[in-house]
Enzyme design. Structure first.
Site, PDB file in Angstrom:
ATOM      1  N   SER A   1       0.812  -1.220   0.000  1.00  0.00           N
ATOM      2  CA  SER A   1       0.000   0.000   0.000  1.00  0.00           C
ATOM      3  C   SER A   1       0.843   1.267   0.000  1.00  0.00           C
ATOM      4  O   SER A   1       0.400   2.313  -0.476  1.00  0.00           O
ATOM      5  CB  SER A   1      -0.935   0.012   1.209  1.00  0.00           C
TER       6      SER A   1
ATOM      7  N   HIS B   1       0.085   5.213   6.871  1.00  0.00           N
ATOM      8  CA  HIS B   1       0.300   5.597   5.468  1.00  0.00           C
ATOM      9  C   HIS B   1       0.579   7.089   5.348  1.00  0.00           C
ATOM     10  O   HIS B   1      -0.161   7.899   5.907  1.00  0.00           O
ATOM     11  CB  HIS B   1      -0.924   5.221   4.628  1.00  0.00           C
TER      12      HIS B   1
ATOM     13  N   GLY C   1      -2.073  -4.207   0.990  1.00  0.00           N
ATOM     14  CA  GLY C   1      -2.245  -5.420   1.783  1.00  0.00           C
ATOM     15  C   GLY C   1      -1.288  -6.532   1.428  1.00  0.00           C
ATOM     16  O   GLY C   1      -1.288  -7.584   2.069  1.00  0.00           O
TER      17      GLY C   1
ATOM     18  N   ASP D   1      -4.637   7.033   9.945  1.00  0.00           N
ATOM     19  CA  ASP D   1      -4.315   5.681  10.423  1.00  0.00           C
ATOM     20  C   ASP D   1      -2.930   5.604  11.058  1.00  0.00           C
ATOM     21  O   ASP D   1      -2.578   4.617  11.696  1.00  0.00           O
ATOM     22  CB  ASP D   1      -4.461   4.636   9.304  1.00  0.00           C
TER      23      ASP D   1
ATOM     24  N   ASN E   1       3.517  -5.424   5.671  1.00  0.00           N
ATOM     25  CA  ASN E   1       2.363  -6.237   6.069  1.00  0.00           C
ATOM     26  C   ASN E   1       2.788  -7.528   6.748  1.00  0.00           C
ATOM     27  O   ASN E   1       2.059  -8.051   7.588  1.00  0.00           O
ATOM     28  CB  ASN E   1       1.470  -6.512   4.858  1.00  0.00           C
TER      29      ASN E   1
END
Length: 192
Positions: free
Chosen positions: A15, A165, A52, A162, A80
């Protein structure tokens, strides 16, 4: 005289490469493309960022990502794996296989490192970070960027809500920081 064809630069990642949560044109790949163009570099970015994705996912789709015959590659995977607490040995195997496949095709590589989230403990964090450092040490031909989010991680002003990111300002900081390593990578592509 015909202008030289642009160098095809693969960005194989998750991502962070895909520009998760950002408006079109504001992610890592388009901003890096713009920065390289502004520096007079003839480059065509090949965006192989999948939100992801783990290192296993990146390895599984590497052949697909090679369809456009990249001449250089940025490998940005592992975040991830760390978020899911996957065994570092598994992350290492997958990244080693990706690097070996790219080396077999004589594709110069910029490997970006990642850190595990602190909630997984210091031992896991050390073992996880060592994966990237060890792979880079074993492959002196690979350009190594120890931490993709250096100077961005943990800074609320540079991240989306979040906290993981980068926001557009964070992406700009990231691109500016990594640009010298990307240019060194491009300089390794044989001409003609």
């Amino acid at each position: 005289m015909r202008a030289a064809e642009p160098i095809r630069l693969l960005a194989l990642g998750d991502s962070l490469t895909a520009g998760y949560g950002l408006p079109p044109g504001e992610g890592f790949v388009p901003r890096l493309q713009a920065a390289l163009t502004a520096r007079g570099r003839q480059v065509r970015m090949l965006d192989a960022g999948v939100s992801g994705d783990t290192t296993a996912g990146g390895l599984a789709r590497l052949d697909w990502a090679m369809a456009d015959q990249p001449q250089a590659a940025i490998v940005e995977l592992g975040g991830n794996d760390g978020l899911r607490g996957l065994p570092p040995a598994e992350t290492r195997r997958n990244l080693a296989a990706i690097l070996d496949r790219l080396a077999a095709r004589r594709i110069p590589v910029l490997l970006t490192g990642m850190l595990a989230p602190p909630n997984l403990g210091a031992d896991y964090g050390r073992e996880f970070a060592a994966v990237f450092h060890d792979l880079a040490r074993e492959r002196p031909d690979v350009i190594f960027d120890p931490f993709f989010l250096e100077g961005i991680a943990g800074d609320a002003a540079l991240n989306q809500v979040d906290g993981i990111h980068p926001n557009p300002r964070g992406v700009e900081r990231l691109v500016a920081r990594i640009l010298p390593a990307v240019e060194a990578l491009l300089d390794r592509v044989p001409s003609g």
